[in-house]
Enzyme design. Structure first.
Site, mmCIF file in Angstrom:
data_model
loop_
_atom_site.group_PDB
_atom_site.id
_atom_site.type_symbol
_atom_site.label_atom_id
_atom_site.label_comp_id
_atom_site.label_asym_id
_atom_site.label_seq_id
_atom_site.Cartn_x
_atom_site.Cartn_y
_atom_site.Cartn_z
ATOM 1 N N TYR A 94 49.221 37.063 44.325
ATOM 2 C CA TYR A 94 48.281 37.749 43.437
ATOM 3 C C TYR A 94 47.476 36.726 42.636
ATOM 4 C CZ TYR A 94 51.290 36.893 39.339
ATOM 5 O OH TYR A 94 52.011 36.300 38.331
ATOM 6 N N CYS A 95 46.305 37.189 42.164
ATOM 7 C CA CYS A 95 45.495 36.409 41.234
ATOM 8 C C CYS A 95 45.141 37.319 40.062
ATOM 9 C CB CYS A 95 44.257 35.820 41.916
ATOM 10 S SG CYS A 95 43.102 37.033 42.598
ATOM 11 N N TRP A 96 43.984 37.131 39.455
ATOM 12 C CA TRP A 96 43.648 37.920 38.261
ATOM 13 C C TRP A 96 43.357 39.373 38.603
ATOM 14 C CZ3 TRP A 96 44.352 37.729 33.327
ATOM 15 C CH2 TRP A 96 43.593 38.518 32.455
ATOM 16 N N SER A 102 43.354 35.123 45.501
ATOM 17 C CA SER A 102 44.553 35.568 46.215
ATOM 18 C C SER A 102 44.228 35.968 47.646
ATOM 19 C CB SER A 102 45.207 36.741 45.480
ATOM 20 O OG SER A 102 44.311 37.817 45.333
ATOM 21 N N TYR A 123 46.998 40.617 38.811
ATOM 22 C CA TYR A 123 47.751 40.649 37.555
ATOM 23 C C TYR A 123 47.313 41.803 36.674
ATOM 24 C CZ TYR A 123 48.952 39.568 32.730
ATOM 25 O OH TYR A 123 49.401 39.670 31.436
#
Length: 350
Positions: A94-96, A102, A123
């Site tokens: 995952y990323c933001w 991601s 996130y």
């Protein structure tokens, strides 16, 4: 494949081999999914550089430069941190927002042959679930508050109850603070978001049909704010009060706060700031005890002149209901063990 989580319990119950947070180290340090490791595809400086180019020059140029950085860093992670994994390895990335960072890293892992998935919404989707749990509605847990004057070893007793198998929400441990004006540790507190992640994760792992013991606190622990749903439940919780003689409390606090009591400069600064709440004569008396190196005298004076009155004021404001009182003549380890065992037996009656 993009994985969508609709509840915190689904996130905590996921069965991936590894959770990888590809955000920058600064983003990861503020908060992250439980158990995640940080393999940033853009470090703090690179992320700032790409963002500046995006705003000041062009989105296309930012994406082109960013892509080169992302795949260069991703290749390094594959070579250095991930090369030992077999083909059956199944990571969750995952990323933001579940976007390009991601997505790019997940694609690369999939091309290698690993069974990588990406968190839909990143996130932010996790944070929304934490926020909803802690800020909206009511928590499903039945809290019992452990109350008592400063120095009655409440935190120590909580830990003993937990070791005996009781359900305990240790907010001070999660906030990394001893819960008073002089409660700082040498290392900083977690961010508010990280604190809330710890609280939500702990509660989600508990059986809501059984009581949860929590220390009676104010609405803040150091600089961290207790989330609204938990604070509301704490104010409404029945209380078990601990009582011990002043001398016993003084001995206990001297041992537990020796690092603070030995730091005269910090003590003078903190206590001098209480002149708005206590008279100049009282504060000057504390400063004289610091100058004399009288740790026992200072501890007793702070309890009687500051902490105990503040405790009474806070309890009256909340309207706390004390359902049971436990008294102990001393606060030695064997005394704390006995109190913890008594508490565990009594919790089922609440």
């Amino acid at each position: 494949m993009a994985i969508c989580f609709s509840s915190l319990s689904e996130i905590y119950a996921q069965r991936y081999d590894c959770i990888i947070d590809v955000r920058s180290p600064a983003e990861f340090a503020e908060d992250h999914l439980p158990g995640a490791i940080n393999l940033p595809v853009l470090d703090n400086e690179e992320r700032a550089k790409v963002g500046t180019i995006y705003v000041q020059e062009s989105p296309f140029l930012a994406r082109k430069i960013g892509a080169a950085m992302v795949f260069r860093n991703a290749a390094n992670h594959v070579e250095q941190q991930l090369s030992h994994h077999e083909g059956s390895w199944r990571p969750l990335v995952y990323c933001w927002r579940g976007g390009q960072r991601s997505g790019s890293f997940t694609w690369l892992l999939q091309q290698i042959g690993w069974r990588a998935d990406v968190v839909q919404g990143g996130y932010q989707s996790y944070r929304r679930l934490v926020h909803d749990f802690l800020y909206n509605g009511e928590i499903p847990h039945r809290l019992v508050a452990l109350d008592g004057y400063t120095g009655t070893a409440k935190t120590d007793i909580l830990q003993r109850v937990e070791a005996l198998g009781g359900q305990v929400l240790d907010l001070e441990r999660m906030a990394h603070h001893r819960g008073s004006l002089l409660g700082d540790y040498p290392t900083p507190q977690p961010s508010q978001k990280a604190f809330e992640s710890r609280v939500a994760g702990k509660l989600a792992a508990m059986d809501p049909t059984k009581p949860v013991l929590v220390e009676a606190e104010s609405s803040k622990i150091g600089s961290r704010i207790i989330p609204p749903t938990v604070w509301t439940a704490m104010k409404q919780a029945p209380r078990i009060e601990l009582r011990a003689p002043v001398a016993a409390r003084c001995r206990y606090l001297q041992a537990g706060y020796d690092d603070i009591l030995s730091n005269g400069e910090m003590l003078r600064t903190r206590l001098d700031g209480l002149r708005a709440h206590r008279s100049n004569a009282v504060v000057d008396g504390w400063l004289e005890l610091i100058a004399a190196g009288d740790k026992a005298g200072l501890t007793e004076a702070l309890m009687i002149q500051h902490y105990d009155p503040a405790y009474e004021t806070a309890r009256k404001a909340i309207g706390a209901e004390v359902r049971m009182t436990l008294e102990t003549p001393d606060l030695r380890p064997e005394d704390l063990d006995r109190i913890a065992a008594d508490l565990l037996r009594e919790l089922d009656n609440f």
